[in-house]
Design a protein around this motif. Structure first.
Motif, mmCIF file in Angstrom:
data_model
loop_
_atom_site.group_PDB
_atom_site.id
_atom_site.type_symbol
_atom_site.label_atom_id
_atom_site.label_comp_id
_atom_site.label_asym_id
_atom_site.label_seq_id
_atom_site.Cartn_x
_atom_site.Cartn_y
_atom_site.Cartn_z
ATOM 1 N N ALA A 29 0.826 -1.207 0.000
ATOM 2 C CA ALA A 29 0.000 0.000 0.000
ATOM 3 C C ALA A 29 0.857 1.252 0.000
ATOM 4 C CB ALA A 29 -0.934 -0.009 1.205
ATOM 5 N N SER A 30 1.961 1.249 0.743
ATOM 6 C CA SER A 30 2.855 2.412 0.762
ATOM 7 C C SER A 30 3.447 2.670 -0.612
ATOM 8 C CB SER A 30 3.974 2.203 1.790
ATOM 9 O OG SER A 30 3.465 2.192 3.101
ATOM 10 N N ARG A 31 3.776 1.615 -1.318
ATOM 11 C CA ARG A 31 4.329 1.784 -2.667
ATOM 12 C C ARG A 31 3.256 2.256 -3.641
ATOM 13 N NH1 ARG A 31 7.906 -3.704 -2.136
ATOM 14 N NH2 ARG A 31 9.720 -2.747 -1.164
ATOM 15 N N TRP A 32 2.022 1.757 -3.472
ATOM 16 C CA TRP A 32 0.940 2.174 -4.366
ATOM 17 C C TRP A 32 0.576 3.639 -4.149
ATOM 18 C CZ3 TRP A 32 -1.694 1.463 -8.584
ATOM 19 C CH2 TRP A 32 -2.950 2.062 -8.737
ATOM 20 N N LEU A 33 0.489 4.059 -2.892
ATOM 21 C CA LEU A 33 0.062 5.427 -2.584
ATOM 22 C C LEU A 33 1.216 6.423 -2.567
ATOM 23 C CD1 LEU A 33 -2.519 4.727 0.276
ATOM 24 C CD2 LEU A 33 -2.981 5.175 -2.144
ATOM 25 N N GLY A 34 2.431 5.927 -2.431
ATOM 26 C CA GLY A 34 3.572 6.835 -2.417
ATOM 27 C C GLY A 34 3.853 7.471 -1.074
ATOM 28 N N ARG A 35 3.285 6.905 0.007
ATOM 29 C CA ARG A 35 3.549 7.462 1.336
ATOM 30 C C ARG A 35 3.360 6.392 2.392
ATOM 31 N NH1 ARG A 35 1.319 10.355 5.738
ATOM 32 N NH2 ARG A 35 -0.832 10.150 5.025
ATOM 33 N N PRO A 44 8.004 9.812 -4.997
ATOM 34 C CA PRO A 44 7.194 9.912 -6.220
ATOM 35 C C PRO A 44 6.755 8.541 -6.706
ATOM 36 C CG PRO A 44 9.220 11.211 -6.404
ATOM 37 C CD PRO A 44 9.367 10.361 -5.195
ATOM 38 N N LEU A 45 5.585 8.497 -7.307
ATOM 39 C CA LEU A 45 5.107 7.267 -7.921
ATOM 40 C C LEU A 45 5.767 7.083 -9.284
ATOM 41 C CD1 LEU A 45 1.290 7.477 -7.124
ATOM 42 C CD2 LEU A 45 3.081 6.304 -5.846
ATOM 43 N N ALA A 46 5.843 5.849 -9.714
ATOM 44 C CA ALA A 46 6.369 5.535 -11.042
ATOM 45 C C ALA A 46 5.209 5.254 -11.980
ATOM 46 C CB ALA A 46 7.296 4.335 -10.971
ATOM 47 N N ALA A 47 5.395 5.541 -13.260
ATOM 48 C CA ALA A 47 4.386 5.204 -14.263
ATOM 49 C C ALA A 47 4.138 3.698 -14.224
ATOM 50 C CB ALA A 47 4.853 5.632 -15.643
ATOM 51 N N ALA A 48 2.881 3.302 -14.440
ATOM 52 C CA ALA A 48 2.541 1.884 -14.420
ATOM 53 C C ALA A 48 1.391 1.630 -15.374
ATOM 54 C CB ALA A 48 2.150 1.442 -13.007
ATOM 55 N N ALA A 58 -2.606 11.796 -9.173
ATOM 56 C CA ALA A 58 -3.935 12.403 -9.035
ATOM 57 C C ALA A 58 -4.959 11.378 -8.554
ATOM 58 C CB ALA A 58 -4.371 13.004 -10.369
ATOM 59 N N ILE A 59 -4.896 10.170 -9.103
ATOM 60 C CA ILE A 59 -5.845 9.114 -8.738
ATOM 61 C C ILE A 59 -5.702 8.733 -7.268
ATOM 62 C CG2 ILE A 59 -6.285 6.629 -9.069
ATOM 63 C CD1 ILE A 59 -5.799 7.130 -12.085
ATOM 64 N N THR A 60 -4.492 8.782 -6.739
ATOM 65 C CA THR A 60 -4.237 8.333 -5.366
ATOM 66 C C THR A 60 -4.103 9.487 -4.371
ATOM 67 O OG1 THR A 60 -1.852 8.241 -5.824
ATOM 68 C CG2 THR A 60 -3.111 6.207 -6.132
ATOM 69 N N ALA A 61 -4.365 10.715 -4.797
ATOM 70 C CA ALA A 61 -4.108 11.879 -3.940
ATOM 71 C C ALA A 61 -4.894 11.831 -2.630
ATOM 72 C CB ALA A 61 -4.426 13.169 -4.700
ATOM 73 N N GLU A 62 -6.182 11.511 -2.712
ATOM 74 C CA GLU A 62 -6.994 11.534 -1.488
ATOM 75 C C GLU A 62 -6.596 10.441 -0.501
ATOM 76 O OE1 GLU A 62 -11.665 11.755 -0.036
ATOM 77 O OE2 GLU A 62 -11.175 11.703 -2.163
ATOM 78 N N PRO A 63 -6.508 9.167 -0.922
ATOM 79 C CA PRO A 63 -6.072 8.162 0.059
ATOM 80 C C PRO A 63 -4.637 8.363 0.534
ATOM 81 C CG PRO A 63 -6.280 7.183 -2.129
ATOM 82 C CD PRO A 63 -6.900 8.544 -2.202
ATOM 83 N N ARG A 64 -3.782 8.985 -0.284
ATOM 84 C CA ARG A 64 -2.418 9.276 0.167
ATOM 85 C C ARG A 64 -2.447 10.261 1.339
ATOM 86 N NH1 ARG A 64 -0.386 9.832 -4.383
ATOM 87 N NH2 ARG A 64 -0.707 12.061 -4.716
ATOM 88 N N LEU A 65 -3.348 11.236 1.303
ATOM 89 C CA LEU A 65 -3.454 12.223 2.381
ATOM 90 C C LEU A 65 -3.827 11.549 3.704
ATOM 91 C CD1 LEU A 65 -3.612 15.329 3.137
ATOM 92 C CD2 LEU A 65 -6.069 15.110 2.726
ATOM 93 N N TYR A 66 -4.765 10.609 3.646
ATOM 94 C CA TYR A 66 -5.265 9.982 4.864
ATOM 95 C C TYR A 66 -4.397 8.818 5.328
ATOM 96 C CZ TYR A 66 -9.536 12.725 4.594
ATOM 97 O OH TYR A 66 -10.425 13.771 4.578
ATOM 98 N N GLY A 67 -3.615 8.227 4.429
ATOM 99 C CA GLY A 67 -2.851 7.041 4.770
ATOM 100 C C GLY A 67 -3.704 5.799 4.607
#
Length: 251
Positions: A29-35, A44-48, A58-67
């Motif tokens: 999850a940390s690798r997917w969200l970048g945090r 930073p996330l890598a292209a996939a 952009a797609i993961t911005a909200e869940p990245r904020l909350y963890g």
């Protein structure tokens, strides 16, 4: 405990389930969200697949904020007369009297346009844990102000959700709650959402149709609006406090 609306910069606290930082699900999850919400470290996330880095961020911005987490008691500012140490002590006592919960199987699902992990079947034990968190810790919650209520009502709440919002400060609690571990923000385009789902299937393949052990009750803290939530304390269900200071998982 009661009080007026919280100052604009007041921290917020939430009770979450989150996997321990050394667990495989937390690493993925940390690798997917970048945090990493335990260390606060980001990268930073890598292209996939068909997605470039900017679109994935952009797609993961909200869940990245909350963890990466499953909500048990939604974020709240503390009311007058309640301190952070009071809350932590109460959570520790509560967790000591609860038992861990085992969810037999988790699956990927689309919920209102976003992607998340959810139990394959409802769990009465998990529901009871969440209900108890909402009720037991409400004495610490500063009542929602009018701007917060208006923001929630903009989502066209049902009559029951309106009742829950007024009483508990959030419309999706008690029987309106569904345990989920959010992986994306809302993705309106169905084709793009399907492509993200395929990417998630590959990234989290080892955790789909597998059990989930809910062993800890976590306190997450957001220091100010717009700032990321961090895991500040973990309490083992059944007793014992575990505070994590894990570093970013190695590649």
């Amino acid at each position: 405990m009661s009080g007026a609306p919280a100052p604009a910069a007041a921290p917020r606290y939430a009770l979450y389930y989150a996997p321990r930082p050394d667990e495989g699900l937390a690493v993925a999850a940390s690798r997917w969200l970048g945090r990493n919400p335990d260390s606060g470290q980001a990268r930073p996330l890598a292209a996939a697949g068909p997605f470039g880095r900017d679109r994935l961020e952009a797609i993961t911005a909200e869940p990245r904020l909350y963890g990466f987490h499953g909500t048990l008691k939604p974020p709240m500012a503390l009311c007058d007369g309640a301190s952070e140490s009071d809350l932590l002590a109460a959570v520790g006592r509560f967790a000591a009297g609860r038992r861990p919960v085992s969810v037999p199987s988790m699956q990927l699902a689309g919920l209102s346009g976003f992607m998340a992990f959810v139990p394959a079947q409802p769990s009465a034990e998990l529901q009871d844990l969440a209900d108890s968190c909402v009720i037991e810790f409400d004495e610490f919650r500063r009542p929602a102000d009018e701007s917060e209520l208006a923001r929630r009502r903009a989502a066209c709440l049902s009559p029951r959700q309106e009742e829950l919002l007024v009483r508990w400060g959030y419309p999706h609690v008690l029987e309106q709650w569904r345990f989920h571990l959010t992986l994306t923000g809302r993705i309106p385009d169905e084709g793009e959402r399907a492509a993200v789902a395929e990417l998630l299937q590959r990234h989290f393949g080892g955790f789909i149709d597998r059990p989930l052990a809910v062993r800890d009750l976590c306190v997450f803290r957001q220091p100010a609006p717009g700032r990321p939530f961090l895991a500040m304390a973990r309490f083992r269900l059944g007793g014992g406090r575990r505070v994590s200071s894990e570093v970013w998982p190695a590649s």
